[in-house]
Design an enzyme around this catalytic site. Structure first.
Site, PDB file in Angstrom:
ATOM      1  N   GLY A 114     -14.134   2.450 -17.799  1.00  0.00           N
ATOM      2  CA  GLY A 114     -12.837   1.876 -17.426  1.00  0.00           C
ATOM      3  C   GLY A 114     -12.905   0.852 -16.323  1.00  0.00           C
ATOM      4  O   GLY A 114     -12.110   0.888 -15.380  1.00  0.00           O
ATOM      5  N   THR A 115     -13.845  -0.083 -16.444  1.00  0.00           N
ATOM      6  CA  THR A 115     -13.922  -1.137 -15.435  1.00  0.00           C
ATOM      7  C   THR A 115     -14.212  -2.480 -16.086  1.00  0.00           C
ATOM      8  O   THR A 115     -15.021  -2.558 -17.002  1.00  0.00           O
ATOM      9  CB  THR A 115     -14.956  -0.810 -14.328  1.00  0.00           C
ATOM     10  OG1 THR A 115     -15.062  -1.908 -13.428  1.00  0.00           O
ATOM     11  CG2 THR A 115     -16.319  -0.448 -14.881  1.00  0.00           C
TER      12      THR A 115
ATOM     13  N   TYR B  64       0.831  -1.214   0.000  1.00  0.00           N
ATOM     14  CA  TYR B  64       0.000   0.000   0.000  1.00  0.00           C
ATOM     15  C   TYR B  64       0.865   1.264   0.000  1.00  0.00           C
ATOM     16  O   TYR B  64       0.558   2.238  -0.683  1.00  0.00           O
ATOM     17  CB  TYR B  64      -0.995  -0.028   1.172  1.00  0.00           C
ATOM     18  CG  TYR B  64      -2.215  -0.842   0.831  1.00  0.00           C
ATOM     19  CD1 TYR B  64      -2.310  -2.196   1.150  1.00  0.00           C
ATOM     20  CD2 TYR B  64      -3.251  -0.276   0.098  1.00  0.00           C
ATOM     21  CE1 TYR B  64      -3.399  -2.957   0.774  1.00  0.00           C
ATOM     22  CE2 TYR B  64      -4.355  -1.029  -0.289  1.00  0.00           C
ATOM     23  CZ  TYR B  64      -4.426  -2.370   0.036  1.00  0.00           C
ATOM     24  OH  TYR B  64      -5.515  -3.125  -0.363  1.00  0.00           O
TER      25      TYR B  64
ATOM     26  N   HIS C  44     -15.109   1.499  -2.613  1.00  0.00           N
ATOM     27  CA  HIS C  44     -14.065   0.591  -2.113  1.00  0.00           C
ATOM     28  C   HIS C  44     -13.057   1.304  -1.225  1.00  0.00           C
ATOM     29  O   HIS C  44     -11.968   0.793  -0.970  1.00  0.00           O
ATOM     30  CB  HIS C  44     -13.356  -0.102  -3.291  1.00  0.00           C
ATOM     31  CG  HIS C  44     -14.230  -1.132  -3.949  1.00  0.00           C
ATOM     32  ND1 HIS C  44     -14.005  -1.597  -5.204  1.00  0.00           N
ATOM     33  CD2 HIS C  44     -15.368  -1.746  -3.510  1.00  0.00           C
ATOM     34  CE1 HIS C  44     -14.944  -2.495  -5.519  1.00  0.00           C
ATOM     35  NE2 HIS C  44     -15.785  -2.583  -4.508  1.00  0.00           N
TER      36      HIS C  44
ATOM     37  N   ASN D 113     -14.588   1.805 -22.754  1.00  0.00           N
ATOM     38  CA  ASN D 113     -13.543   0.882 -22.342  1.00  0.00           C
ATOM     39  C   ASN D 113     -12.684   0.566 -23.556  1.00  0.00           C
ATOM     40  O   ASN D 113     -13.127   0.678 -24.680  1.00  0.00           O
ATOM     41  CB  ASN D 113     -14.164  -0.409 -21.784  1.00  0.00           C
ATOM     42  CG  ASN D 113     -13.177  -1.198 -20.935  1.00  0.00           C
ATOM     43  OD1 ASN D 113     -12.019  -1.332 -21.308  1.00  0.00           O
ATOM     44  ND2 ASN D 113     -13.626  -1.689 -19.790  1.00  0.00           N
TER      45      ASN D 113
ATOM     46  N   GLN E 221     -14.907   2.843  -7.961  1.00  0.00           N
ATOM     47  CA  GLN E 221     -14.297   1.678  -7.315  1.00  0.00           C
ATOM     48  C   GLN E 221     -12.842   1.995  -6.963  1.00  0.00           C
ATOM     49  O   GLN E 221     -12.198   1.230  -6.265  1.00  0.00           O
ATOM     50  CB  GLN E 221     -14.318   0.479  -8.265  1.00  0.00           C
ATOM     51  CG  GLN E 221     -15.702   0.090  -8.735  1.00  0.00           C
ATOM     52  CD  GLN E 221     -15.625  -0.957  -9.826  1.00  0.00           C
ATOM     53  OE1 GLN E 221     -15.363  -2.123  -9.555  1.00  0.00           O
ATOM     54  NE2 GLN E 221     -15.836  -0.539 -11.055  1.00  0.00           N
TER      55      GLN E 221
ATOM     56  N   VAL F 240      -9.538   3.729  -5.409  1.00  0.00           N
ATOM     57  CA  VAL F 240      -9.162   4.187  -4.057  1.00  0.00           C
ATOM     58  C   VAL F 240      -8.093   5.277  -4.155  1.00  0.00           C
ATOM     59  O   VAL F 240      -7.574   5.724  -3.142  1.00  0.00           O
ATOM     60  CB  VAL F 240      -8.639   2.994  -3.214  1.00  0.00           C
ATOM     61  CG1 VAL F 240      -9.727   1.955  -3.026  1.00  0.00           C
ATOM     62  CG2 VAL F 240      -7.395   2.357  -3.835  1.00  0.00           C
ATOM     63  N   ASP F 241      -7.822   5.739  -5.403  1.00  0.00           N
ATOM     64  CA  ASP F 241      -6.672   6.639  -5.629  1.00  0.00           C
ATOM     65  C   ASP F 241      -6.967   8.114  -5.358  1.00  0.00           C
ATOM     66  O   ASP F 241      -6.036   8.938  -5.396  1.00  0.00           O
ATOM     67  CB  ASP F 241      -6.136   6.454  -7.068  1.00  0.00           C
ATOM     68  CG  ASP F 241      -7.206   6.731  -8.143  1.00  0.00           C
ATOM     69  OD1 ASP F 241      -7.146   6.106  -9.219  1.00  0.00           O
ATOM     70  OD2 ASP F 241      -8.112   7.562  -7.903  1.00  0.00           O
TER      71      ASP F 241
END
Ligand code: BV8
Ligand code: ZN
Length: 242
Positions: free
Chosen positions: A186-187, A66, A118, A212, A100, A102-103
């Protein structure tokens, strides 16, 4: 990019727009996706490290991963895809974004109405008193201990095998039920619940528009599929929303 006139009309007339984004929207910022070839770290895959079992077995290894990601992400910036969703939020008062990722790049690009389903890699949660902190990388490199109770801190992200925060999930389901247009960007759909949200939107009458590089688990639900990079397609698509 040519878009059919009936789609242009829908983009103009629709009020409740939901965007659902994944790692692909941050790819052009230089943040590795999960399932691309760069989705590896040393010899591990995300699914092996982003789990409670991995953390209890070897917290330092998981923290090393992480901290490596936090270091990497903090050198990156939002790209034109993030900025175009921040612009769309200004155009449509009923716009909402579920990510989704986490950035934290959506917030850095100016988006305000965000559900980070997330979690966020720059937030830590104490395994003892459950308090959350926005921790600096430098502090964490010194100690993973909670300032308040000295228990072990963990990244405040949702790991594989963990259950969704019911509040966030219920809010997300409500947004999906109400959406007139759902942008899926983009998933890959490798994770179940986000695909369920797209399915709920679709079954409640939303028009599903997917961006995508390649087909995904969402593609069978999508009414429109725009192949290509989010950073190139999204700004143009957003320009048609008024
Ligand atoms: C849950 C945070 C139930 C962490 C992430 C066995 C044991 C335990 C659980 C399970 C199990 N088997 C299945 C499960 C369920 C599991 C699951 O789905 N596993 C998968 C792998 C099979 N799910 C869970 O455990 C979830 N919990 O379901 O609980 C429940 C349900 C309801 C209510 C209560 C409880 C929790 C999963 C959360 C995992 N955490 N991240 C961290 O980041 O460290 S997941 C992680 O991968 C991301 O957050 C993201 O959500 C997810 C999916 O990745 P994507 O974002 O789609 O990225 P990916 O690399 O896959 O794809 C990128 C895409 O972008 C590609 O399609 C590519 O073509 C495209 N792209 C690339 N570049 C561009 C582009 N597109 C456009 N432009 C570009 N430039
Ligand atoms: Zn604590």
């Amino acid at each position: 990019m040519q878009i059919p006139s009936e789609l242009k009309e829908r983009l103009t007339s629709s009020k409740k727009i939901l965007a659902l984004t994944g790692a692909g929207i941050s790819a052009e910022s230089g943040v590795p996706t999960f399932r691309g070839k760069e989705g590896l770290w040393k010899e591990f895959r995300a699914e092996e490290l982003a789990t409670p079992q991995a953390f209890s077995r070897d917290p330092h290894l998981v923290w090393e991963w992480y901290l490596w990601r936090m270091d990497l992400i903090s050198t990156k910036s939002p790209n034109s895809a993030h900025y175009s969703l921040a612009e769309l939020e200004k155009k449509k008062s009923d716009f909402f974004l579920i990510t989704q990722n986490v950035d934290g790049l959506h917030a850095r690009s100016g988006s305000k109405k965000i559900i980070e389903i997330h979690g966020n890699i720059f937030r830590t949660k104490c395994t003892g008193c459950k308090k959350t902190f926005s921790s600096q990388i430098e502090e964490l490199k010194v100690s993973f201990k909670c300032k308040e109770c000295a228990s072990l801190l963990r990244p405040d992200v949702l790991w594989f095998g963990e259950t969704y925060n019911s509040e966030l999930l219920n809010e997300s389901i409500h947004l999906a039920e109400e959406a007139e247009i759902a942008l899926v960007i983009g998933t890959s759909g490798a994770v179940g619940i986000p695909v369920e949200l797209a399915r709920i939107a679709k079954s409640n009458g939303a028009l599903l528009i997917e961006i995508n590089l390649e087909k995904s688990a969402y593609s069978s639900l999508s009414d429109y599929f725009f192949p290509g990079k989010a950073g190139e397609i999204l700004p143009e698509l957003v320009s048609y929303f008024s």
